[in-house]
Design a protein around this motif. Structure first.
Motif, PDB file in Angstrom:
ATOM      1  N   VAL A   1      36.062 104.944  -5.320  1.00  0.00           N
ATOM      2  CA  VAL A   1      35.674 105.037  -6.711  1.00  0.00           C
ATOM      3  C   VAL A   1      34.092 105.761  -6.819  1.00  0.00           C
ATOM      4  CG1 VAL A   1      34.583 102.768  -7.101  1.00  0.00           C
ATOM      5  CG2 VAL A   1      35.735 103.978  -8.958  1.00  0.00           C
ATOM      6  N   SER A   2      34.148 106.710  -7.820  1.00  0.00           N
ATOM      7  CA  SER A   2      32.886 107.230  -7.984  1.00  0.00           C
ATOM      8  C   SER A   2      32.883 107.917  -9.452  1.00  0.00           C
ATOM      9  CB  SER A   2      32.873 108.537  -7.179  1.00  0.00           C
ATOM     10  OG  SER A   2      31.612 109.151  -7.395  1.00  0.00           O
ATOM     11  N   PRO A   3      31.780 107.808 -10.117  1.00  0.00           N
ATOM     12  CA  PRO A   3      31.834 108.513 -11.548  1.00  0.00           C
ATOM     13  C   PRO A   3      31.949 109.858 -11.393  1.00  0.00           C
ATOM     14  CG  PRO A   3      29.635 107.409 -10.944  1.00  0.00           C
ATOM     15  CD  PRO A   3      30.588 107.366  -9.643  1.00  0.00           C
ATOM     16  N   ALA A   4      31.726 110.824 -10.037  1.00  0.00           N
ATOM     17  CA  ALA A   4      31.775 112.004  -9.870  1.00  0.00           C
ATOM     18  C   ALA A   4      33.297 112.600  -9.796  1.00  0.00           C
ATOM     19  CB  ALA A   4      31.142 112.323  -8.522  1.00  0.00           C
ATOM     20  N   PHE A   5      34.323 111.596  -9.552  1.00  0.00           N
ATOM     21  CA  PHE A   5      35.613 111.940  -9.306  1.00  0.00           C
ATOM     22  C   PHE A   5      36.315 112.406 -10.834  1.00  0.00           C
ATOM     23  CE2 PHE A   5      36.061 108.828  -5.517  1.00  0.00           C
ATOM     24  CZ  PHE A   5      35.256 109.623  -4.924  1.00  0.00           C
ATOM     25  N   ASP A   6      37.094 113.247 -10.813  1.00  0.00           N
ATOM     26  CA  ASP A   6      37.653 113.609 -12.392  1.00  0.00           C
ATOM     27  C   ASP A   6      38.856 113.373 -12.426  1.00  0.00           C
ATOM     28  OD1 ASP A   6      38.856 115.647 -10.302  1.00  0.00           O
ATOM     29  OD2 ASP A   6      38.145 117.276 -11.445  1.00  0.00           O
ATOM     30  N   ARG A   7      39.750 112.894 -11.505  1.00  0.00           N
ATOM     31  CA  ARG A   7      40.863 112.381 -11.556  1.00  0.00           C
ATOM     32  C   ARG A   7      41.347 111.527 -10.361  1.00  0.00           C
ATOM     33  NH1 ARG A   7      41.349 117.378  -9.231  1.00  0.00           N
ATOM     34  NH2 ARG A   7      42.965 118.015  -7.819  1.00  0.00           N
ATOM     35  N   ASP A   8      42.424 110.722 -10.690  1.00  0.00           N
ATOM     36  CA  ASP A   8      42.930 110.028  -9.437  1.00  0.00           C
ATOM     37  C   ASP A   8      43.676 110.823  -8.485  1.00  0.00           C
ATOM     38  OD1 ASP A   8      42.256 107.514 -10.550  1.00  0.00           O
ATOM     39  OD2 ASP A   8      44.049 107.405 -11.406  1.00  0.00           O
TER      40      ASP A   8
ATOM     41  N   ARG B   1      48.076 100.516 -12.484  1.00  0.00           N
ATOM     42  CA  ARG B   1      47.667  99.880 -13.723  1.00  0.00           C
ATOM     43  C   ARG B   1      47.655  98.536 -13.465  1.00  0.00           C
ATOM     44  NH1 ARG B   1      52.386 100.708 -15.638  1.00  0.00           N
ATOM     45  NH2 ARG B   1      53.095  98.532 -15.489  1.00  0.00           N
ATOM     46  N   GLU B   2      48.286  97.648 -12.800  1.00  0.00           N
ATOM     47  CA  GLU B   2      48.327  96.406 -12.690  1.00  0.00           C
ATOM     48  C   GLU B   2      47.191  96.022 -11.867  1.00  0.00           C
ATOM     49  OE1 GLU B   2      50.540  93.955 -13.454  1.00  0.00           O
ATOM     50  OE2 GLU B   2      52.369  95.014 -13.832  1.00  0.00           O
ATOM     51  N   ILE B   3      46.468  96.755 -11.069  1.00  0.00           N
ATOM     52  CA  ILE B   3      45.364  96.360 -10.174  1.00  0.00           C
ATOM     53  C   ILE B   3      44.208  96.779 -11.103  1.00  0.00           C
ATOM     54  CG2 ILE B   3      43.876  96.986  -8.181  1.00  0.00           C
ATOM     55  CD1 ILE B   3      45.852  95.425  -7.078  1.00  0.00           C
ATOM     56  N   ARG B   4      44.203  97.740 -11.827  1.00  0.00           N
ATOM     57  CA  ARG B   4      42.992  98.032 -12.679  1.00  0.00           C
ATOM     58  C   ARG B   4      42.805  96.818 -13.719  1.00  0.00           C
ATOM     59  NH1 ARG B   4      43.809 104.173 -12.395  1.00  0.00           N
ATOM     60  NH2 ARG B   4      41.870 104.826 -11.668  1.00  0.00           N
ATOM     61  N   SER B   5      43.796  96.476 -14.131  1.00  0.00           N
ATOM     62  CA  SER B   5      43.802  95.380 -15.224  1.00  0.00           C
ATOM     63  C   SER B   5      43.263  93.965 -14.911  1.00  0.00           C
ATOM     64  CB  SER B   5      45.328  95.089 -15.945  1.00  0.00           C
ATOM     65  OG  SER B   5      46.132  94.471 -14.919  1.00  0.00           O
ATOM     66  N   ARG B   6      42.998  94.006 -13.446  1.00  0.00           N
ATOM     67  CA  ARG B   6      42.607  92.486 -12.909  1.00  0.00           C
ATOM     68  C   ARG B   6      41.384  92.873 -12.233  1.00  0.00           C
ATOM     69  NH1 ARG B   6      48.197  92.802 -12.607  1.00  0.00           N
ATOM     70  NH2 ARG B   6      49.359  90.644 -12.600  1.00  0.00           N
TER      71      ARG B   6
ATOM     72  N   ARG C   1      38.647 103.519 -16.703  1.00  0.00           N
ATOM     73  CA  ARG C   1      37.878 104.913 -16.882  1.00  0.00           C
ATOM     74  C   ARG C   1      37.471 105.525 -15.566  1.00  0.00           C
ATOM     75  NH1 ARG C   1      32.473 105.704 -18.065  1.00  0.00           N
ATOM     76  NH2 ARG C   1      31.364 103.763 -18.521  1.00  0.00           N
ATOM     77  N   LEU C   2      37.252 104.826 -14.561  1.00  0.00           N
ATOM     78  CA  LEU C   2      36.650 105.513 -13.299  1.00  0.00           C
ATOM     79  C   LEU C   2      37.977 105.783 -12.463  1.00  0.00           C
ATOM     80  CD1 LEU C   2      34.242 102.971 -12.087  1.00  0.00           C
ATOM     81  CD2 LEU C   2      33.667 105.196 -12.456  1.00  0.00           C
ATOM     82  N   ASN C   3      37.789 106.840 -12.071  1.00  0.00           N
ATOM     83  CA  ASN C   3      38.891 107.622 -10.908  1.00  0.00           C
ATOM     84  C   ASN C   3      38.653 107.343  -9.562  1.00  0.00           C
ATOM     85  OD1 ASN C   3      40.582 109.174 -13.049  1.00  0.00           O
ATOM     86  ND2 ASN C   3      38.611 110.482 -13.317  1.00  0.00           N
ATOM     87  N   LEU C   4      40.009 107.229  -9.073  1.00  0.00           N
ATOM     88  CA  LEU C   4      39.978 106.823  -7.620  1.00  0.00           C
ATOM     89  C   LEU C   4      40.460 107.991  -6.553  1.00  0.00           C
ATOM     90  CD1 LEU C   4      42.047 103.622  -8.495  1.00  0.00           C
ATOM     91  CD2 LEU C   4      39.890 103.626  -7.630  1.00  0.00           C
ATOM     92  N   HIS C   5      39.866 107.733  -5.573  1.00  0.00           N
ATOM     93  CA  HIS C   5      40.447 108.639  -4.247  1.00  0.00           C
ATOM     94  C   HIS C   5      41.039 107.686  -3.414  1.00  0.00           C
ATOM     95  CE1 HIS C   5      38.001 112.699  -4.968  1.00  0.00           C
ATOM     96  NE2 HIS C   5      38.844 112.353  -6.009  1.00  0.00           N
ATOM     97  N   ILE C   6      42.205 108.022  -2.806  1.00  0.00           N
ATOM     98  CA  ILE C   6      43.037 107.155  -1.936  1.00  0.00           C
ATOM     99  C   ILE C   6      43.223 108.050  -0.602  1.00  0.00           C
ATOM    100  CG2 ILE C   6      45.132 105.873  -1.539  1.00  0.00           C
ATOM    101  CD1 ILE C   6      44.995 105.582  -4.833  1.00  0.00           C
ATOM    102  N   ALA C   7      43.094 107.668   0.430  1.00  0.00           N
ATOM    103  CA  ALA C   7      43.693 108.382   1.741  1.00  0.00           C
ATOM    104  C   ALA C   7      44.375 107.263   2.528  1.00  0.00           C
ATOM    105  CB  ALA C   7      42.496 109.242   2.496  1.00  0.00           C
TER     106      ALA C   7
ATOM    107  N   LYS D   1      26.799  99.429  -9.708  1.00  0.00           N
ATOM    108  CA  LYS D   1      27.322  98.362 -10.322  1.00  0.00           C
ATOM    109  C   LYS D   1      28.541  98.459 -11.521  1.00  0.00           C
ATOM    110  CE  LYS D   1      25.166  94.674 -13.567  1.00  0.00           C
ATOM    111  NZ  LYS D   1      24.167  94.555 -14.376  1.00  0.00           N
ATOM    112  N   ILE D   2      29.534  97.907 -11.120  1.00  0.00           N
ATOM    113  CA  ILE D   2      30.781  98.244 -12.046  1.00  0.00           C
ATOM    114  C   ILE D   2      31.167  97.187 -12.690  1.00  0.00           C
ATOM    115  CG2 ILE D   2      33.109  99.121 -11.919  1.00  0.00           C
ATOM    116  CD1 ILE D   2      32.502 100.154  -9.100  1.00  0.00           C
ATOM    117  N   GLU D   3      31.363  97.240 -14.027  1.00  0.00           N
ATOM    118  CA  GLU D   3      31.706  96.193 -14.917  1.00  0.00           C
ATOM    119  C   GLU D   3      33.177  96.061 -14.922  1.00  0.00           C
ATOM    120  OE1 GLU D   3      29.827  96.055 -18.512  1.00  0.00           O
ATOM    121  OE2 GLU D   3      27.614  95.699 -17.498  1.00  0.00           O
TER     122      GLU D   3
END
Length: 419
Positions: free
Chosen positions: A56-63, A84-89, A109-115, A101-103
């Motif tokens: 996760v990074s504020p620099a990522f523009d999309r998942d 959606r389910e994981i983000r909500s938890r 609103r933060l985007n993810l990169h997954i490999a 520091k992530i609240e």
């Protein structure tokens, strides 16, 4: 949340599993709720696993997601449901060393990169999607500080791939079909850990690593719509088998375990044949392997090897102990030898220490094999080279773990892009 362009990452490893009482058919397509309970054995992740790095990074523009090095779309409902389910938890995360520091509220609103990377063929009937979605959910839960237990996480992984819920535990696992419409009680639970029955040795014959003609998803849908045998199986047969299999595992009763595994596998493939149009997941090589095992078990008087086939031609053979596994490997290599120029260490992978015990670690050793005395009748000639792509030797294994070693990460810690 700090404004710097940090990248925060977690890498995890998750096993695949093989069902010994099969899941086939859904009562709810969207939530992936099955028509019956199922029971599986988790395979050792040292030999069969998915590794996933999530960042996760504020620099990522999309998942974004990469599978086995190739970028894939995350737009499908299965990925979106899990995200959606994981983000909500998600919970609060702080890493002072990185200035992260992530609240809780930031996850939306933060985007993810997954490999993600599988160390075995994808979509060939080895439950790659099970390990994949389980690893996705497990690694994201660790990244986002989600405080759910594995059973609760299994209900999320199930929405990506049904069998994925069983890969959140090691050893022997039951997926309860549940009865609630929302699927909240359709979860996986561990019946016994991997140490409970550690005599077992598992040999997988990878008969074809190509993608299958009929995907499990469409195959199940067609079976539910057209197979009367599936209805009978779900209502009358499987509930009794589940109870019997739980007992067999608890008591390490290999004779019962074998009888249940083999008959359930055969009935699952009978359901596929009872579907309109019929679905063929096994091939001639699959049938020859069944014949070899059946003749051997009959000649011994007590079962030595159980077989089970998922939605593909690959044989999963479970030997009662190491000695039997050595004999099994010798028999398999006699009837299904490698092509002449094949290196044995690439033909028998996973725990290939078994090669040495089978006396097959030297050159020309396969040519010197004799037909196994345990199998009185020949099941064919010894000219079936190339029918099996390779063999994987493994055993019951543990559940998912975080990999703290940064060198095992699939994403670059500076850019969050694939290495």
């Amino acid at each position: 949340m700090a404004a710097e362009k940090w990248v925060y990452m977690v890498t995890a490893q998750t096993p695949t599993n093989i069902a010994v009482i099969k899941y086939w058919g859904k009562r709810d397509e969207v939530r992936i709720l099955p028509v019956n309970d199922s029971i599986s054995v988790t395979l050792d992740p040292d030999h069969l696993c998915t590794v996933t790095t999530v960042a996760v990074s504020p620099a990522f523009d999309r998942d974004r997601m990469w599978l086995n090095g190739k970028e894939i779309s995350l737009s499908g409902s299965r990925y979106q449901n899990c995200l959606r389910e994981i983000r909500s938890r998600g919970g609060d995360v702080e890493d002072r060393e990185k200035g992260v520091k992530i609240e809780k509220k930031d996850w939306e609103r933060l985007n993810l990169h997954i490999a993600s990377h599988n160390n075995f063929p994808t979509a060939a009937g080895l439950a790659s999607s099970a390990a994949g979605f389980a690893c996705l959910v497990f690694s994201l839960a660790k990244l986002m500080n989600v405080e759910e237990d594995p059973s609760q996480l299994s209900a999320i992984a199930r929405q990506g791939s049904g069998s994925a819920c069983r890969s959140l535990f090691g050893g022997f696992v039951k997926w309860k079909m549940g009865s609630k419409d929302d699927g909240s009680d359709s979860v996986a639970v561990q019946l016994a850990d991997e140490k409970h029955w550690d005599d077992l040795v598992i040999i997988i014959a990878v008969v074809s690593s190509r993608q299958k003609e009929t995907s499990s998803t469409s195959g199940m849908r067609e079976s539910v719509e057209t197979s009367l045998l599936l209805q009978h199986r779900a209502k009358e047969v499987v509930p009794k088998r589940i109870v019997q299999m739980e007992e067999a595992i608890k008591n390490r009763d290999f004779a019962s375990f074998t009888q249940l595994s083999c008959t359930d596998s055969n009935q699952f493939h009978a359901v596929c044949l009872d579907t309109s149009p019929p679905i063929f997941y096994m091939n001639d090589t699959s049938h020859r392997i069944i014949s070899l095992v059946e003749k051997w078990n009959r000649s011994e008087g007590t079962p030595q090897v159980a077989y089970t086939f998922d939605a593909g031609p690959n044989a999963v053979l479970i030997a009662r102990n190491r000695k039997v596994a050595v004999q099994l490997l010798q028999g398999l290599l006699y009837y299904f030898p490698p092509k002449s120029d094949t290196d044995m260490k690439s033909y028998v992978v996973g725990d290939n220490s078994i090669l040495k015990e089978a006396g097959l670690d030297g050159e020309n050793s396969v040519e010197n094999l004799q037909p196994p005395p345990e199998i009185k009748d020949n099941i064919g000639t010894q000219d079936q080279k190339g029918e099996v792509s390779y063999f994987i030797c493994t055993r019951p294994g543990r559940g998912p773990v975080v990999l703290p070693d940064q060198t095992q990460a699939l994403l670059d810690p500076e850019t969050g892009l694939p290495k």
